[in-house]
Design a protein around this motif. Structure first.
Motif, PDB file in Angstrom:
ATOM      1  N   GLY A  37       0.782  -1.098   0.258  1.00  0.00           N
ATOM      2  CA  GLY A  37      -0.025   0.007  -0.053  1.00  0.00           C
ATOM      3  C   GLY A  37       0.972   1.106  -0.101  1.00  0.00           C
ATOM      4  N   PHE A  38       0.745   2.000  -0.839  1.00  0.00           N
ATOM      5  CA  PHE A  38       1.377   3.153  -1.105  1.00  0.00           C
ATOM      6  C   PHE A  38       0.563   4.195  -0.674  1.00  0.00           C
ATOM      7  CE2 PHE A  38       3.976   5.973  -4.621  1.00  0.00           C
ATOM      8  CZ  PHE A  38       5.080   6.178  -3.472  1.00  0.00           C
ATOM      9  N   LEU A  39       0.910   4.922   0.407  1.00  0.00           N
ATOM     10  CA  LEU A  39      -0.248   5.957   0.982  1.00  0.00           C
ATOM     11  C   LEU A  39       0.100   7.173   1.374  1.00  0.00           C
ATOM     12  CD1 LEU A  39      -2.527   6.383   3.172  1.00  0.00           C
ATOM     13  CD2 LEU A  39      -0.853   5.553   4.919  1.00  0.00           C
ATOM     14  N   GLY A  40      -0.506   8.408   1.092  1.00  0.00           N
ATOM     15  CA  GLY A  40      -0.232   9.588   1.206  1.00  0.00           C
ATOM     16  C   GLY A  40      -1.216  10.407   0.781  1.00  0.00           C
ATOM     17  N   PRO A  41      -1.353  11.818   1.305  1.00  0.00           N
ATOM     18  CA  PRO A  41      -2.437  12.712   0.772  1.00  0.00           C
ATOM     19  C   PRO A  41      -2.467  12.974  -0.896  1.00  0.00           C
ATOM     20  CG  PRO A  41      -0.802  13.716   2.269  1.00  0.00           C
ATOM     21  CD  PRO A  41      -0.471  12.346   1.979  1.00  0.00           C
ATOM     22  N   ASN A  42      -3.368  13.691  -1.228  1.00  0.00           N
ATOM     23  CA  ASN A  42      -3.478  13.955  -2.651  1.00  0.00           C
ATOM     24  C   ASN A  42      -2.198  14.828  -2.898  1.00  0.00           C
ATOM     25  OD1 ASN A  42      -5.685  12.205  -3.495  1.00  0.00           O
ATOM     26  ND2 ASN A  42      -7.196  13.728  -2.443  1.00  0.00           N
ATOM     27  N   GLY A  43      -1.488  14.510  -4.154  1.00  0.00           N
ATOM     28  CA  GLY A  43      -0.507  15.279  -4.615  1.00  0.00           C
ATOM     29  C   GLY A  43       0.634  15.165  -3.685  1.00  0.00           C
ATOM     30  N   ALA A  44       0.875  14.067  -2.982  1.00  0.00           N
ATOM     31  CA  ALA A  44       2.162  13.518  -2.485  1.00  0.00           C
ATOM     32  C   ALA A  44       3.063  13.205  -3.262  1.00  0.00           C
ATOM     33  CB  ALA A  44       1.812  12.873  -1.253  1.00  0.00           C
ATOM     34  N   GLY A  45       2.788  12.519  -4.322  1.00  0.00           N
ATOM     35  CA  GLY A  45       3.717  12.180  -5.385  1.00  0.00           C
ATOM     36  C   GLY A  45       3.520  10.629  -5.690  1.00  0.00           C
ATOM     37  N   LYS A  46       2.347   9.985  -5.405  1.00  0.00           N
ATOM     38  CA  LYS A  46       1.934   8.692  -5.598  1.00  0.00           C
ATOM     39  C   LYS A  46       1.795   8.505  -6.935  1.00  0.00           C
ATOM     40  CE  LYS A  46      -1.665   8.650  -3.201  1.00  0.00           C
ATOM     41  NZ  LYS A  46      -2.074   9.947  -2.868  1.00  0.00           N
ATOM     42  N   THR A  47       1.061   9.045  -7.562  1.00  0.00           N
ATOM     43  CA  THR A  47       0.548   8.668  -9.117  1.00  0.00           C
ATOM     44  C   THR A  47       1.821   9.008 -10.040  1.00  0.00           C
ATOM     45  OG1 THR A  47      -1.728   9.459  -8.778  1.00  0.00           O
ATOM     46  CG2 THR A  47      -0.904   9.385 -11.069  1.00  0.00           C
ATOM     47  N   THR A  48       2.432   9.993  -9.748  1.00  0.00           N
ATOM     48  CA  THR A  48       3.843  10.301 -10.418  1.00  0.00           C
ATOM     49  C   THR A  48       4.838   9.177 -10.410  1.00  0.00           C
ATOM     50  OG1 THR A  48       3.569  12.463 -10.106  1.00  0.00           O
ATOM     51  CG2 THR A  48       5.749  12.097 -10.651  1.00  0.00           C
ATOM     52  N   THR A  49       4.920   8.582  -9.073  1.00  0.00           N
ATOM     53  CA  THR A  49       5.632   7.669  -8.953  1.00  0.00           C
ATOM     54  C   THR A  49       5.504   6.321  -9.505  1.00  0.00           C
ATOM     55  OG1 THR A  49       6.406   8.514  -6.744  1.00  0.00           O
ATOM     56  CG2 THR A  49       6.906   6.057  -6.958  1.00  0.00           C
ATOM     57  N   LEU A  50       4.376   5.952  -9.509  1.00  0.00           N
ATOM     58  CA  LEU A  50       3.630   4.899 -10.319  1.00  0.00           C
ATOM     59  C   LEU A  50       3.819   5.046 -11.881  1.00  0.00           C
ATOM     60  CD1 LEU A  50       0.346   4.091  -8.268  1.00  0.00           C
ATOM     61  CD2 LEU A  50       2.723   3.007  -7.799  1.00  0.00           C
ATOM     62  N   LYS A  51       3.666   6.095 -12.212  1.00  0.00           N
ATOM     63  CA  LYS A  51       3.558   6.356 -13.761  1.00  0.00           C
ATOM     64  C   LYS A  51       5.051   6.039 -14.033  1.00  0.00           C
ATOM     65  CE  LYS A  51      -0.052   9.561 -14.886  1.00  0.00           C
ATOM     66  NZ  LYS A  51      -0.528  10.795 -15.184  1.00  0.00           N
ATOM     67  N   MET A  52       6.107   6.545 -13.397  1.00  0.00           N
ATOM     68  CA  MET A  52       7.468   6.339 -13.773  1.00  0.00           C
ATOM     69  C   MET A  52       7.773   4.709 -13.791  1.00  0.00           C
ATOM     70  SD  MET A  52       9.753   9.391 -11.857  1.00  0.00           S
ATOM     71  CE  MET A  52       9.054   9.685 -10.269  1.00  0.00           C
ATOM     72  N   LEU A  53       7.064   4.228 -12.706  1.00  0.00           N
ATOM     73  CA  LEU A  53       7.390   2.381 -12.726  1.00  0.00           C
ATOM     74  C   LEU A  53       6.829   2.067 -14.034  1.00  0.00           C
ATOM     75  CD1 LEU A  53       6.199   1.350  -9.140  1.00  0.00           C
ATOM     76  CD2 LEU A  53       8.532   2.226 -10.100  1.00  0.00           C
ATOM     77  N   LEU A  54       5.865   2.546 -14.685  1.00  0.00           N
ATOM     78  CA  LEU A  54       5.218   2.136 -15.916  1.00  0.00           C
ATOM     79  C   LEU A  54       5.977   2.742 -17.101  1.00  0.00           C
ATOM     80  CD1 LEU A  54       1.688   2.019 -14.417  1.00  0.00           C
ATOM     81  CD2 LEU A  54       2.794   0.158 -15.417  1.00  0.00           C
TER      82      LEU A  54
END
Length: 306
Positions: A37-54
């Motif tokens: 589980g990758f947890l953090g508030p909106n705008g914390a960088g979660k989606t950007t990190t996942l997009k880099m992994l893909l």
């Protein structure tokens, strides 16, 4: 299992836009069989990190290894073995669920029996002849997950998979995700801004805030960070504090309560007996554990709406 090399490993992964760090020096480590589980508030960088992994976003710096291979040099092999749902599901509204799955099947070049299996896992087999634009939000989300599962990947990456769903839909997706490692050998990496979601689904967790990874480990180790306290409510806190000090116990006084770090039952019993024998009224003894939210706030050091 934890000694094997991670399925996903990043080293100093960073992304900046216009000189601003969206993701800063993130070292992620996701092992086989986990629901991470990758947890953090909106705008914390979660989606950007996942997009880099893909490979959808190019890192400013850092390394990404998936299945032990470098994403830069083995991108095709790696992505062939990943299923993903980032942001909202992509589908053709004028096609049925089944037709959408057939489009994806041709793209992924997998056998057609995978379609039936994936639709069954997400419980859409009875709705497959309905047009996708007539699906409820929960059904669209499940169709997106079915498409991500179509090639039965080793790794499934889901960005906020329960976002916008009603409680019944959330329950279904949660149950589905929890079944994937055991039944299908699929490792899941999912992001969420909801602590309760991560608590109920994940076996391991990474907490991100302002682009920085603040904590990474098993859910158990996160809960261990959470030391319980004992609170004793009394009508004479100042006198009670002095008496406990003679026992070698050093409480903190908060209003009418004495706050003690975690104690065994027999120690609590002895404290209670000593206070009562000293004619101090004890009206309440409580054990307090922090919620995951309190732990999160402790790690981020500031209030964030989650």
């Amino acid at each position: 299992m934890m000694n094997a090399s991670p399925i996903v490993e990043t080293h100093h992964l960073s992304k900046s836009y216009g000189g601003q760090n969206r993701v800063h020096q993130v070292d992620l480590s996701v092992h086989s069989g986990q629901i991470f589980g990758f947890l953090g508030p909106n705008g914390a960088g979660k989606t950007t990190t996942l997009k880099m992994l893909l490979g959808l976003v190019k890192p400013t710096e850092g390394q990404i290894k998936i299945f032990g291979k470098d994403l830069k040099s083995s991108r095709f092999d790696i992505l062939n073995n990943i299923g993903s749902l980032i942001e909202s599901p992509s589908y053709y509204g004028h096609l049925t669920g089944l037709e959408n799955m057939r489009v994806m099947q041709r793209l992924r070049n997998v056998p057609s029996k995978n379609i039936d299996e994936a639709l069954k896992i997400v419980r859409l087999e009875n709705q497959k002849h309905k047009r996708a634009d007539q699906y409820s939000l929960g059904m669209k989300q499940r169709l997106g997950i079915a498409m991500a599962l179509l090639a039965f990947p080793s790794l499934l990456i889901l960005d906020e998979p329960t976002n916008g769903l009603d409680p019944a839909g959330i329950g279904e997706i949660r149950e589905l995700i929890r079944s994937l490692p055991g039944q299908y050998g699929i490792t899941v990496l999912l992001s969420s801004h909801l602590l309760s979601e991560i608590e109920q689904m994940a076996t391991s967790v990474g907490i991100i805030s302002d682009g920085k990874l603040l904590f990474q480990g098993t859910m158990e180790s996160l809960q261990r960070e959470n030391k319980a306290t004992i609170r004793i409510q009394t009508n004479e806190p100042a006198r009670a504090e002095k008496i406990l000090q003679t026992l070698g116990v050093l409480p903190r006084v908060e209003g009418k309560q004495l706050v003690l770090d975690y104690l065994r039952d027999e120690e609590v019993s002895l404290i209670n007996k000593t206070l009562v024998e000293s004619h101090i009224g004890v009206s309440r003894i409580e054990e307090h554990k922090k919620s995951l939210e309190d732990i999160f706030l402790g790690l981020t050091g500031k209030e964030k709406s989650l």
